[in-house]
Scaffold this active site. Structure first.
Site, PDB file in Angstrom:
ATOM      1  N   ARG A 156      85.935  69.399  56.469  1.00 26.24           N
ATOM      2  CA  ARG A 156      85.782  70.007  55.132  1.00 26.24           C
ATOM      3  C   ARG A 156      85.682  71.525  55.199  1.00 26.24           C
ATOM      4  O   ARG A 156      86.142  72.222  54.303  1.00 26.24           O
ATOM      5  CB  ARG A 156      84.556  69.412  54.425  1.00 26.24           C
ATOM      6  CG  ARG A 156      84.829  67.992  53.932  1.00 26.24           C
ATOM      7  CD  ARG A 156      83.650  67.366  53.249  1.00 26.24           C
ATOM      8  NE  ARG A 156      84.070  66.177  52.505  1.00 26.24           N
ATOM      9  CZ  ARG A 156      83.253  65.329  51.913  1.00 26.24           C
ATOM     10  NH1 ARG A 156      81.945  65.539  51.961  1.00 26.24           N
ATOM     11  NH2 ARG A 156      83.715  64.286  51.253  1.00 26.24           N
ATOM     12  N   LYS A 208      85.048  44.899  49.291  1.00 27.33           N
ATOM     13  CA  LYS A 208      84.702  44.253  48.022  1.00 27.33           C
ATOM     14  C   LYS A 208      85.649  44.562  46.881  1.00 27.33           C
ATOM     15  O   LYS A 208      85.977  45.717  46.635  1.00 27.33           O
ATOM     16  CB  LYS A 208      83.284  44.685  47.600  1.00 27.33           C
ATOM     17  CG  LYS A 208      82.203  44.168  48.536  1.00 27.33           C
ATOM     18  CD  LYS A 208      80.835  44.584  48.038  1.00 27.33           C
ATOM     19  CE  LYS A 208      79.728  43.883  48.824  1.00 27.33           C
ATOM     20  NZ  LYS A 208      78.409  44.211  48.304  1.00 27.33           N
ATOM     21  N   GLY A 255      86.660  57.763  52.690  1.00 30.69           N
ATOM     22  CA  GLY A 255      86.051  57.925  54.026  1.00 30.69           C
ATOM     23  C   GLY A 255      86.570  56.970  55.084  1.00 30.69           C
ATOM     24  O   GLY A 255      87.023  57.388  56.161  1.00 30.69           O
ATOM     25  N   GLY A 271      84.662  59.530  46.371  1.00 28.39           N
ATOM     26  CA  GLY A 271      84.542  59.088  44.978  1.00 28.39           C
ATOM     27  C   GLY A 271      85.556  59.731  44.050  1.00 28.39           C
ATOM     28  O   GLY A 271      86.123  59.075  43.172  1.00 28.39           O
TER      29      GLY A 271
END
Length: 398
Positions: free
Chosen positions: A38, A198, A355, A378
């Site tokens: 980053r 999920k 990620g 996100g």
């Protein structure tokens, strides 16, 4: 895409105090940064503003502090950043008030100053107008280079964009251009590979994608939920069995939108969830009752590779199996290398993010050959779910 956003091309920064929102939220262990990706990503924006005579004032958060906490200070991150950009980076002990104002006043054109963790003030996450005003007082223009925080309407990610002239930094610009290429104005056919554990965490994503892509590969634990919904015996595999109706609804929506759903046709099964556990490939009609599906099988790998061959654009989020355990990374690695090869040959635009996805592509040594790999988690997910991101919307050209 950047035509719809104000960028650094539209502003003269010379002599200006530039409040630059960056992502300095890097992983750290025992005071040492374990992954500086980053920091490396924001170098072009920092150096460009500095070289053009702007005063670079960095705004960022680190961790989730409850008030001022020395363990979550940006001091060590600023030091590491200074080493990467090979220029001094001064640090102010606060991000607002007299301390910050004095540090900004002392700056010369081209200087770089890092203000302390914005989340030391609870007003940051509340997007408090008085806190926004206190930050805005320190700058003449606002540049956002932190796409990874753009899904949050916080003071330093969104509030400032209403108080000062606002522009996208180079990393933000690259991200917006790549994502636009992949989903807003893609070269068809478009394929999405969505994996992970999920279905429940990616419902919005799947429902958005079936109306946007030509084919959708579903892998990982999510695929088990879909297989179960179709009546396939999945043994003791990880699955959200209570979401069978939801899975069927997504399959029906895909059919209505002419989106081909690609599920595994065979699977690698083990009896223990651990690295190098004895395993075997089975057809879907023969999964042992006490076995766990931990990866896609050889026929499924060929199917995914063929689907990649048919596509001109690929969007990828999530691994196809338990990639963190060898040899159950085989499916993810094979698909990643194939996509990288097609991209390198100029036959595919490939955009990936999240990620686990970045970790999987790095593990496969495929990341460098993808068109664009987003370090955002996100924000990347919310973008491909079709949701507007507050920190992006505020940069739109009015």
């Amino acid at each position: 895409m950047s035509a719809g956003f104000r960028t650094l091309d539209q502003v003269d920064v010379k002599g200006k105090r530039v409040l630059l929102r960056v992502d300095l939220n890097v992983p750290m262990e025992n005071g040492k940064i374990t992954d500086a990706t980053r920091l490396e990503r924001i170098v072009p924006t920092i150096t460009e503003i500095s070289d053009k005579g702007g005063k670079v004032i960095l705004l960022a958060h680190f961790g989730r502090p409850k008030g001022r906490d020395p363990k979550e200070s940006l001091q060590p991150v600023a030091k590491e950043l200074s080493g990467i950009i090979k220029r001094p980076v001064a640090v102010a002990e606060d991000c607002i008030g007299e301390t910050a104002e004095k540090a900004v006043t002392a700056m010369k054109d081209g200087d770089i100053l890092c203000l302390e963790n914005t989340r030391f003030h609870k007003e940051e996450e509340k997007n408090d107008p008085a806190f926004v005003a206190a930050l805005a007082k320190l700058g003449d223009i606002y540049v956002n280079d932190a796409f990874s925080a753009a899904h949050r309407a916080h003071a330093s990610t969104e509030g400032l964009g209403h108080k000062l002239p606002a522009y996208a930094g180079r990393t933000m610009q690259a991200e917006l251009e790549a994502l636009s290429k992949a989903l807003e104005a893609p070269t068809k056919p478009v394929i999405a590979i969505i994996g992970g554990a999920k279905v429940s965490t990616k419902l919005d994503l799947l429902e958005n994608l079936v109306s946007k892509v030509d084919a959708l590969v579903i892998g990982g634990g999510m695929a088990n939920t879909f297989l179960h919904a179709q009546g396939v015996g999945i043994g003791k595999s990880l699955a959200e069995r209570d979401l069978a109706d939801t899975a069927r609804r997504i399959l029906n929506a895909a059919e209505a939108n002419n989106c081909a759903i690609i599920l595994p046709v065979d699977a690698v099964v083990a009896f223990h969830f651990e690295a190098n556990a004895p395993s075997h490939a089975y057809g879907l009609d023969a999964i042992p009752e006490d076995g766990m599906i931990l990866d896609i099988g050889p026929q499924s790998i060929k199917r995914v590779q063929a689907a990649i061959d048919d596509a001109k654009t690929l969007v990828w989020n999530g691994p196809l199996g338990a990639f963190e355990l060898h040899p159950f990374d085989k499916g993810t690695v094979a698909a990643a290398l194939h996509a990288a090869e097609r991209t390198k040959a100029g036959k595919l635009v490939s955009v990936a993010g999240g990620g686990d996805t970045v970790a999987a592509l790095n593990q496969a040594r495929a990341a460098d050959d993808f068109t664009y790999v987003s370090t955002a988690g996100g924000a990347f997910l919310e973008w491909i779910e079709g949701k507007p991101l507050p920190g992006v919307e505020v940069l739109r050209a009015k």
